[in-house]
Design a protein around this motif. Structure first.
Motif, PDB file in Angstrom:
ATOM      1  N   ARG A  85       0.871  -1.260   0.035  1.00 18.82           N
ATOM      2  CA  ARG A  85      -0.055  -0.085   0.114  1.00 18.82           C
ATOM      3  C   ARG A  85       1.047   1.162   0.007  1.00 18.82           C
ATOM      4  O   ARG A  85       1.763   1.256   0.888  1.00 18.82           O
ATOM      5  CB  ARG A  85      -1.056   0.032   1.119  1.00 18.82           C
ATOM      6  CG  ARG A  85      -2.014  -1.162   1.093  1.00 18.82           C
ATOM      7  CD  ARG A  85      -2.613  -1.369   2.421  1.00 18.82           C
ATOM      8  NE  ARG A  85      -2.938  -0.100   3.345  1.00 18.82           N
ATOM      9  CZ  ARG A  85      -2.713   0.142   4.571  1.00 18.82           C
ATOM     10  NH1 ARG A  85      -1.850  -0.794   5.285  1.00 18.82           N
ATOM     11  NH2 ARG A  85      -3.038   1.480   5.047  1.00 18.82           N
ATOM     12  N   ALA A  86       0.512   2.146  -0.830  1.00 22.00           N
ATOM     13  CA  ALA A  86       1.520   3.450  -1.113  1.00 22.00           C
ATOM     14  C   ALA A  86       1.347   4.117   0.038  1.00 22.00           C
ATOM     15  O   ALA A  86       0.155   4.259   0.553  1.00 22.00           O
ATOM     16  CB  ALA A  86       1.181   3.989  -2.559  1.00 22.00           C
ATOM     17  N   GLY A 105      -6.757   5.396  -5.247  1.00 23.38           N
ATOM     18  CA  GLY A 105      -5.922   5.321  -3.812  1.00 23.38           C
ATOM     19  C   GLY A 105      -6.934   4.922  -2.715  1.00 23.38           C
ATOM     20  O   GLY A 105      -6.458   4.346  -1.686  1.00 23.38           O
ATOM     21  N   TRP A 110      -4.674   3.561   0.649  1.00 22.15           N
ATOM     22  CA  TRP A 110      -3.378   4.333   0.809  1.00 22.15           C
ATOM     23  C   TRP A 110      -3.235   5.298   1.969  1.00 22.15           C
ATOM     24  O   TRP A 110      -4.264   5.945   2.437  1.00 22.15           O
ATOM     25  CB  TRP A 110      -3.087   4.968  -0.506  1.00 22.15           C
ATOM     26  CG  TRP A 110      -2.578   4.298  -1.706  1.00 22.15           C
ATOM     27  CD1 TRP A 110      -2.442   2.786  -1.590  1.00 22.15           C
ATOM     28  CD2 TRP A 110      -2.553   4.673  -3.246  1.00 22.15           C
ATOM     29  NE1 TRP A 110      -2.281   2.406  -2.781  1.00 22.15           N
ATOM     30  CE2 TRP A 110      -2.006   3.433  -3.735  1.00 22.15           C
ATOM     31  CE3 TRP A 110      -2.642   6.012  -3.617  1.00 22.15           C
ATOM     32  CZ2 TRP A 110      -1.825   3.641  -5.341  1.00 22.15           C
ATOM     33  CZ3 TRP A 110      -2.267   5.993  -4.890  1.00 22.15           C
ATOM     34  CH2 TRP A 110      -1.826   5.091  -5.607  1.00 22.15           C
ATOM     35  N   THR A 275       2.792   1.625   5.809  1.00 22.95           N
ATOM     36  CA  THR A 275       2.905   2.716   5.367  1.00 22.95           C
ATOM     37  C   THR A 275       3.662   3.620   6.026  1.00 22.95           C
ATOM     38  O   THR A 275       3.810   3.359   7.370  1.00 22.95           O
ATOM     39  CB  THR A 275       1.243   3.383   5.147  1.00 22.95           C
ATOM     40  OG1 THR A 275       0.711   3.335   6.578  1.00 22.95           O
ATOM     41  CG2 THR A 275       0.464   2.533   4.349  1.00 22.95           C
TER      42      THR A 275
END
Length: 294
Positions: A85-86, A105, A110, A275
């Motif tokens: 996950r960005a 997203g 995200w 993250t």
């Protein structure tokens, strides 16, 4: 220990209390995905400086814009395939110009970090009231579009004023990525503010466009980075930040090398894929006396 930068103190990594990441992981890994808007007719990050001052500059503007039109969708697929996950480093102007990216997203859960209004505006040199208004607009625009108030900040081109962390703390943010001087989070001399590792070295923009590295070079660098951080983390946890730009790593001929790098890191022993928000949350949990205060 005193430092010539009043924002933080000097703290050798060898003199800190040891800690680990969730599940006794040794290295926390996050992808800082730069999602940016560049104003037409304003010189900015360029592949070819010969045309950078022209208005319009189709060569460089088109190269940058490839990221939001094509590259990011390719990068999303690569991250999805590896369960990453960005941590989206988001220009607030993206919310207006490319809402489909915000939707994608959100569907992927995200983390959203504020990354200025656009990558053509730098707040260095702004007066305090102007910067406060600017930062407020950036944060509130992202919150409105995503439903989440950003917890972290990366300045466009990693720029700040000496007031930026304090102004961000006023807005409820908890960390900045701009000071790339450590492999662990650490507290700033601003109540409720941390510095979290980011990288100008393990960063596709510099590696490919400034240093002329190839895809295999990129994979080897990522492998070397995680291997060394894992060795270092026998004493205490470390952070591996991988900085990506969709107009660079999202080029078709680089995709397989991103896949190879992600495969190596996400399958490496002792690596927690997270993250940047999750990294901060865990760090604050085990250092509860450093939790932000209001």
């Amino acid at each position: 220990m005193p430092s010539d930068n009043e924002l933080y103190d000097y703290s050798p990594i060898t003199e800190r209390a040891p800690f680990s990441w969730p599940g006794d992981a040794r290295v926390a890994f996050y992808v800082g995905l730069n999602i940016e808007h560049f104003r037409l007719g304003t010189p900015s990050t360029s592949l070819n400086e010969a045309t950078a001052a022209l208005v319009p500059d189709p060569l460089n503007h088109g190269w940058r814009e490839y990221g939001v039109r094509v590259g990011i969708w390719r990068v999303m697929q690569a991250l999805d395939r590896h369960g990453v996950r960005a941590s989206a480093l988001l220009n607030s102007a993206v919310c207006e110009h490319y809402p489909q990216i915000i939707e994608a997203g959100l569907a992927r859960d995200w983390a959203w970090l504020a990354h200025g209004r656009d990558n053509s505006t730098l707040q260095a040199g702004m007066a305090e009231d102007d910067e406060r208004a600017y930062l407020t607009d950036v944060v509130e625009t992202i919150e409105k579009a995503t439903g989440r108030r950003p917890r972290g900040w990366l300045g466009p081109a990693l720029t700040e004023t000496f007031r930026t962390p304090a102004l961000l703390a006023e807005l409820g943010l908890e960390y900045v990525l701009d000071w790339t001087n450590d492999d662990q989070p650490y507290p700033l001399n601003v109540p409720g503010m941390l510095s979290v590792p980011y990288s100008v070295e393990l960063n596709d923009l510099g590696l490919f466009t400034m240093h002329g590295m190839t895809g295999p070079d990129f994979v080897q660098l990522v492998k070397d980075q995680v291997d060394q951080l894992y060795a270092d983390s026998a004493v205490s946890g470390r952070v591996l930040a991988l900085a990506l730009h969709p107009f660079v790593i999202g080029q078709p001929f680089r995709t397989k090398y991103l896949e190879q790098a992600l495969d190596y890191v996400t399958n490496h022993p002792g690596v927690w894929s997270a993250t940047s928000d999750e990294i901060v949350e865990h760090y604050l949990r085990i250092n509860s006396h450093r939790r932000p205060t209001t």
